[in-house]
Design a protein around this motif. Structure first.
Motif, mmCIF file in Angstrom:
data_model
loop_
_atom_site.group_PDB
_atom_site.id
_atom_site.type_symbol
_atom_site.label_atom_id
_atom_site.label_comp_id
_atom_site.label_asym_id
_atom_site.label_seq_id
_atom_site.Cartn_x
_atom_site.Cartn_y
_atom_site.Cartn_z
ATOM 1 N N ALA A 22 0.818 -1.220 0.000
ATOM 2 C CA ALA A 22 0.000 0.000 0.000
ATOM 3 C C ALA A 22 0.846 1.261 0.000
ATOM 4 O O ALA A 22 0.476 2.260 0.578
ATOM 5 N N GLU A 46 -9.366 -1.472 6.776
ATOM 6 C CA GLU A 46 -9.228 -2.818 6.222
ATOM 7 C C GLU A 46 -9.260 -3.862 7.328
ATOM 8 O O GLU A 46 -9.876 -4.913 7.189
ATOM 9 N N VAL A 166 -7.100 -5.842 -3.052
ATOM 10 C CA VAL A 166 -6.638 -4.480 -2.770
ATOM 11 C C VAL A 166 -5.215 -4.521 -2.208
ATOM 12 O O VAL A 166 -4.366 -3.700 -2.580
ATOM 13 N N GLN A 167 -4.931 -5.470 -1.336
ATOM 14 C CA GLN A 167 -3.584 -5.587 -0.783
ATOM 15 C C GLN A 167 -2.560 -5.921 -1.870
ATOM 16 O O GLN A 167 -1.473 -5.350 -1.895
ATOM 17 N N ALA A 169 -2.844 -5.262 -5.092
ATOM 18 C CA ALA A 169 -2.713 -4.077 -5.946
ATOM 19 C C ALA A 169 -1.828 -3.028 -5.283
ATOM 20 O O ALA A 169 -0.991 -2.409 -5.945
ATOM 21 N N GLY A 170 -1.975 -2.820 -3.994
ATOM 22 C CA GLY A 170 -1.125 -1.874 -3.287
ATOM 23 C C GLY A 170 0.324 -2.318 -3.259
ATOM 24 O O GLY A 170 1.245 -1.506 -3.348
ATOM 25 N N ASP A 175 -2.352 2.760 -6.880
ATOM 26 C CA ASP A 175 -2.904 3.634 -5.849
ATOM 27 C C ASP A 175 -4.221 3.043 -5.357
ATOM 28 O O ASP A 175 -5.206 3.030 -6.081
ATOM 29 N N VAL A 176 -4.226 2.537 -4.132
ATOM 30 C CA VAL A 176 -5.402 1.871 -3.583
ATOM 31 C C VAL A 176 -6.110 2.734 -2.545
ATOM 32 O O VAL A 176 -6.976 2.247 -1.831
ATOM 33 N N SER A 177 -5.755 3.991 -2.463
ATOM 34 C CA SER A 177 -6.313 4.851 -1.429
ATOM 35 C C SER A 177 -7.812 5.060 -1.593
ATOM 36 O O SER A 177 -8.515 5.375 -0.649
ATOM 37 N N ALA A 179 -9.897 2.627 -2.958
ATOM 38 C CA ALA A 179 -10.394 1.315 -3.365
ATOM 39 C C ALA A 179 -11.768 1.010 -2.830
ATOM 40 O O ALA A 179 -12.503 0.204 -3.398
ATOM 41 N N TYR A 180 -12.169 1.649 -1.732
ATOM 42 C CA TYR A 180 -13.442 1.313 -1.114
ATOM 43 C C TYR A 180 -14.485 2.402 -1.247
ATOM 44 O O TYR A 180 -15.538 2.311 -0.656
#
Length: 183
Positions: A22, A46, A166-167, A169-170, A175-177, A179-180
């Motif tokens: 991340a 998370e 997501v983990q 991808a980070g 950029d997973v900031s 993601a939600y």
């Protein structure tokens, strides 16, 4: 099996450090110091999301109707304690800038994004309602008894797989900031 042409030390040199999980979510190019609380909220969210989903995933082990209150109280209390502890830690962390008397300190960023919040507050109760009373009302008692357990397992597996994605991808640098959050 082929061997790499460069030794491993070339890949992990100080000029080329390994990617950290991340990392884009922690990136704060402005230097304002706002990345640490945002990253804590992201990672804490998370944890809160995954721990709630995992607690709910094991509830089919409590399958008798008399155990239903224990199941609901355990999942709800676990989520409430985890959320309270994470919010308390976020509030206690030292501020990055001084605040004037007129301006109150900023509140910590929210722990859960919109999709996580909907998954937990709309989806989990809907799955539980189906597993507890809806299945028997639709199919009758004693028919397809595996289906409520399968619905719970699949729903929780989707939530856990999303967090895992997501983990990953980070870790690879995406950029997973956000993601939600809803699109």
């Amino acid at each position: 099996i082929s061997t790499p042409t460069k030794p491993l030390s070339k890949f992990l040199s100080p000029q080329n450090p390994p990617p950290s999980p991340a990392a884009p979510a922690r990136n704060d190019s402005s230097g304002s110091g706002t990345a640490a609380p945002a990253f804590f909220a992201f990672a804490g969210g998370e944890y809160l999301f995954l721990s709630t989903v995992v607690h709910y995933a094991i509830t089919p082990l409590l399958f008798q109707p008399r155990e239903w209150p224990v199941k609901v109280i355990t999942v709800g209390l676990g989520a409430a304690v985890a959320r309270g502890a994470l919010r308390a830690v976020a509030r206690v962390s030292p501020p990055r800038r001084k605040h004037t008397q007129k301006q109150p300190p900023p509140s910590p960023p929210p722990l859960l994004g919109r999709l996580q919040w909907c998954y937990l507050t709309v989806g989990l109760p809907a799955v539980e309602a189906y597993a507890s009373v809806g299945h028997a009302a639709v199919f009758g008692p004693g028919h397809m008894e595996f289906l409520p357990l399968m619905v719970i397992s699949v729903y929780c597996a989707v939530g856990m797989a999303w967090v895992w994605g997501v983990q990953v991808a980070g870790y690879v640098g995406v950029d997973v900031s956000r993601a939600y959050s809803a699109p």
